[in-house]
Design a protein around this motif. Structure first.
Motif, mmCIF file in Angstrom:
data_model
loop_
_atom_site.group_PDB
_atom_site.id
_atom_site.type_symbol
_atom_site.label_atom_id
_atom_site.label_comp_id
_atom_site.label_asym_id
_atom_site.label_seq_id
_atom_site.Cartn_x
_atom_site.Cartn_y
_atom_site.Cartn_z
ATOM 1 N N GLU A 82 5.003 -4.551 10.513
ATOM 2 C CA GLU A 82 4.033 -3.728 9.782
ATOM 3 C C GLU A 82 4.675 -2.391 9.466
ATOM 4 O OE1 GLU A 82 1.361 -4.401 7.825
ATOM 5 O OE2 GLU A 82 0.835 -5.646 9.555
ATOM 6 N N ILE A 83 4.279 -1.823 8.339
ATOM 7 C CA ILE A 83 4.712 -0.458 8.033
ATOM 8 C C ILE A 83 3.519 0.444 8.329
ATOM 9 C CG2 ILE A 83 5.603 1.095 6.252
ATOM 10 C CD1 ILE A 83 6.968 -1.417 5.048
ATOM 11 N N LEU A 84 3.766 1.481 9.073
ATOM 12 C CA LEU A 84 2.669 2.331 9.535
ATOM 13 C C LEU A 84 2.491 3.546 8.618
ATOM 14 C CD1 LEU A 84 3.684 2.236 13.323
ATOM 15 C CD2 LEU A 84 2.049 0.743 12.125
ATOM 16 N N GLY A 85 1.262 4.002 8.508
ATOM 17 C CA GLY A 85 0.980 5.208 7.734
ATOM 18 C C GLY A 85 -0.021 4.985 6.599
ATOM 19 N N VAL A 86 -0.545 3.764 6.489
ATOM 20 C CA VAL A 86 -1.504 3.482 5.404
ATOM 21 C C VAL A 86 -2.687 4.463 5.490
ATOM 22 C CG1 VAL A 86 -3.074 1.746 4.430
ATOM 23 C CG2 VAL A 86 -0.830 1.050 5.290
ATOM 24 N N ASP A 87 -3.115 4.762 6.721
ATOM 25 C CA ASP A 87 -4.273 5.653 6.908
ATOM 26 C C ASP A 87 -4.010 7.076 6.404
ATOM 27 O OD1 ASP A 87 -2.335 5.635 8.894
ATOM 28 O OD2 ASP A 87 -3.689 6.363 10.467
ATOM 29 N N VAL A 88 -2.755 7.528 6.464
ATOM 30 C CA VAL A 88 -2.473 8.896 6.009
ATOM 31 C C VAL A 88 -1.812 8.923 4.624
ATOM 32 C CG1 VAL A 88 -2.364 9.951 8.295
ATOM 33 C CG2 VAL A 88 -0.296 8.929 7.333
ATOM 34 N N GLY A 89 -1.529 7.748 4.055
ATOM 35 C CA GLY A 89 -1.025 7.697 2.675
ATOM 36 C C GLY A 89 0.472 7.855 2.526
ATOM 37 N N HIS A 90 1.207 7.852 3.620
ATOM 38 C CA HIS A 90 2.677 7.838 3.537
ATOM 39 C C HIS A 90 3.260 7.217 4.794
ATOM 40 C CE1 HIS A 90 3.240 11.243 6.344
ATOM 41 N NE2 HIS A 90 2.092 11.653 5.839
ATOM 42 N N VAL A 91 4.500 6.758 4.674
ATOM 43 C CA VAL A 91 5.123 6.067 5.807
ATOM 44 C C VAL A 91 5.298 7.015 7.004
ATOM 45 C CG1 VAL A 91 7.267 4.994 6.608
ATOM 46 C CG2 VAL A 91 6.351 4.393 4.362
ATOM 47 N N THR A 92 4.846 6.522 8.159
ATOM 48 C CA THR A 92 5.057 7.310 9.381
ATOM 49 C C THR A 92 5.915 6.530 10.382
ATOM 50 O OG1 THR A 92 3.004 6.426 10.304
ATOM 51 C CG2 THR A 92 2.859 8.575 9.192
ATOM 52 N N GLY A 93 6.092 5.243 10.117
ATOM 53 C CA GLY A 93 6.896 4.445 11.044
ATOM 54 C C GLY A 93 6.760 2.964 10.758
ATOM 55 N N VAL A 94 7.298 2.175 11.673
ATOM 56 C CA VAL A 94 7.189 0.713 11.534
ATOM 57 C C VAL A 94 6.835 0.108 12.883
ATOM 58 C CG1 VAL A 94 8.751 0.287 9.576
ATOM 59 C CG2 VAL A 94 9.713 0.554 11.872
ATOM 60 N N LYS A 95 6.171 -1.049 12.811
ATOM 61 C CA LYS A 95 5.959 -1.843 14.020
ATOM 62 C C LYS A 95 7.022 -2.933 13.991
ATOM 63 C CE LYS A 95 2.572 -4.735 16.283
ATOM 64 N NZ LYS A 95 1.391 -5.547 15.993
ATOM 65 N N ALA A 126 0.822 -1.212 0.000
ATOM 66 C CA ALA A 126 0.000 0.000 0.000
ATOM 67 C C ALA A 126 0.859 1.267 0.000
ATOM 68 C CB ALA A 126 -0.932 -0.009 1.211
ATOM 69 N N LEU A 127 2.021 1.188 0.633
ATOM 70 C CA LEU A 127 2.849 2.397 0.767
ATOM 71 C C LEU A 127 4.056 2.403 -0.175
ATOM 72 C CD1 LEU A 127 2.634 2.699 4.658
ATOM 73 C CD2 LEU A 127 1.605 4.233 2.965
ATOM 74 N N TYR A 128 4.028 1.472 -1.160
ATOM 75 C CA TYR A 128 5.147 1.424 -2.097
ATOM 76 C C TYR A 128 5.188 2.724 -2.902
ATOM 77 C CZ TYR A 128 8.968 -0.962 -4.188
ATOM 78 O OH TYR A 128 10.240 -1.316 -4.537
ATOM 79 N N GLY A 129 6.350 3.359 -2.915
ATOM 80 C CA GLY A 129 6.472 4.650 -3.609
ATOM 81 C C GLY A 129 5.992 5.814 -2.751
ATOM 82 N N LYS A 130 5.498 5.510 -1.564
ATOM 83 C CA LYS A 130 5.039 6.558 -0.638
ATOM 84 C C LYS A 130 5.860 6.463 0.644
ATOM 85 C CE LYS A 130 0.481 6.192 -2.646
ATOM 86 N NZ LYS A 130 -0.651 5.267 -2.673
ATOM 87 N N GLY A 131 7.128 6.187 0.449
ATOM 88 C CA GLY A 131 8.018 6.034 1.603
ATOM 89 C C GLY A 131 8.610 4.644 1.672
#
Ligand code: NAP
Length: 309
Positions: free
Chosen positions: A204-217, A124-129
């Motif tokens: 998990e890669i976090l940030g799907v809800d905002v459309g860019h990477v915000t962090g990782v679990k 989901a976040l490929y190319g968005k971080g």
């Protein structure tokens, strides 16, 4: 339909070297460049270990030179990728760009592709971080905090490269030791911008809800504890998969999907079908070994065709 002597599928160091040798032997090879013309070196910066370049050479520049050399001897290069092959009878058939080509022999040099972590959030976040190519995307992370996942030479190389742009690079590895060469490890340990995070997996890669990477679990692979880390980018450098889907069930492969060649040669289980480069080499995977095996494949194709006619 004209039957070609030789079709080369794939255009990395193996394919171009095979083309140079085959073209100089007047086989008039036809090459399909494929999805990623030039192969993996197109996404590398400085190549310091390819002989003949004492000051190093940029990956794309090296591939441009190889292509030029292949074309100098009149290799025909088509930029389409091959959609299917029919190896059930000779002459073999290769379908690309809506056309079918017949050929007496084939060199498979389709290489390998970077492996992904396999997480939905990664997709989901490929190319968005999220990226699998630090050299392509590192520039976008100026002054940011990023992570590289992996413990091999690629992970070290990319972590060091990213420090040119990023403020901080976390190198996340699932074990407590690296498989990278000692020299690459040392370069990594000596870089003050890199922090190694041992025994840790990205869950998990976090940030799907905002459309860019915000962090990782993250999960500690020893204790099982989980935690979150704030980040702007995540790069995977966790190895490669061979590009062999075209040949599944037809050309013999090992359990990892790499094409099997007769030891010490480029021959596959099919007459006149040869394999060269990373597609048949899960061990060395170097530009120079790929080039060497491309040479072997072309010499063997030449001999095969000569014996046949
Ligand atoms: P690699 O050596 O296969 O290393 C892959 C790394 O990713 C390993 O540390 C592995 O962990 C980790 N990994 C694999 N799957 C994972 C997953 N699902 N989750 C988390 N981690 C995972 O691949 P590479 O670094 O791309 O190198 C490939 C070859 O190219 C090597 O022979 C290397 O020496 C060569 N190379 C050389 C240079 C250079 O000389 N400049 C540069 C780049 C690559 P484990 O260690 O736990 O298995």
């Amino acid at each position: 339909m004209e039957t070609r002597n030789l079709i080369i599928i794939g255009s990395g160091p193996a394919g171009y070297t095979a083309a140079v040798y085959a073209a100089r032997a007047e086989l008039k090879p036809l090459m399909f460049e494929g999805h990623e013309p030039g192969g993996q070196l197109m996404t590398t910066t400085e190549v310091e270990n390819f002989p003949g370049f004492p000051q190093g050479v940029l990956g794309p520049e090296l591939m441009a030179k190889m292509k030029e050399q292949a074309q100098r001897f009149e290799t025909e290069i088509i930029s389409d990728f091959v959609e299917s092959v029919d190896l059930s009878a000779r002459p073999y058939k290769v379908a690309a760009g809506g056309q079918t080509y017949e050929t007496r022999s084939i060199i498979i040099s389709t290489g390998a592709t970077a492996r992904r972590l396999g997480l939905e959030s990664e997709k989901a976040l490929y190319g968005k971080g999220v990226s699998a190519c630090a050299t392509c995307d590192g520039f976008f992370f100026k002054g940011k905090n990023v992570a590289i996942v992996g413990g091999g030479d690629s992970a070290m190389e990319e972590a060091n490269f990213l420090t040119r742009f990023a403020e901080k690079v976390y190198l996340i590895h699932r074990r407590d030791s690296f498989r990278a060469s000692k020299a690459m490890q040392q370069r990594t340990f000596d870089n003050p911008k890199i922090e190694v995070v041992w025994n840790t997996a990205v869950e998990e890669i976090l940030g799907v809800d905002v459309g860019h990477v915000t962090g990782v679990k993250l999960k500690d692979t020893v204790t099982g504890e989980t935690r979150e880390m704030a980040l702007d980018g995540v790069f995977a450098a966790i190895g490669h998969e061979p590009n062999t889907s075209l040949f599944k069930g037809v050309v013999d492969m090992d359990e990892k999907g790499y094409i099997k060649t007769v030891p010490g040669s480029a021959r596959t289980n099919l007459p006149g079908v040869f394999a060269a480069g990373d597609v048949q080499d899960s061990r060395y995977r170097q530009a120079i070994t790929a080039a060497g095996s491309g040479c072997m494949a072309a010499l063997e194709a030449e001999k095969f065709l000569a014996e046949e006619s």
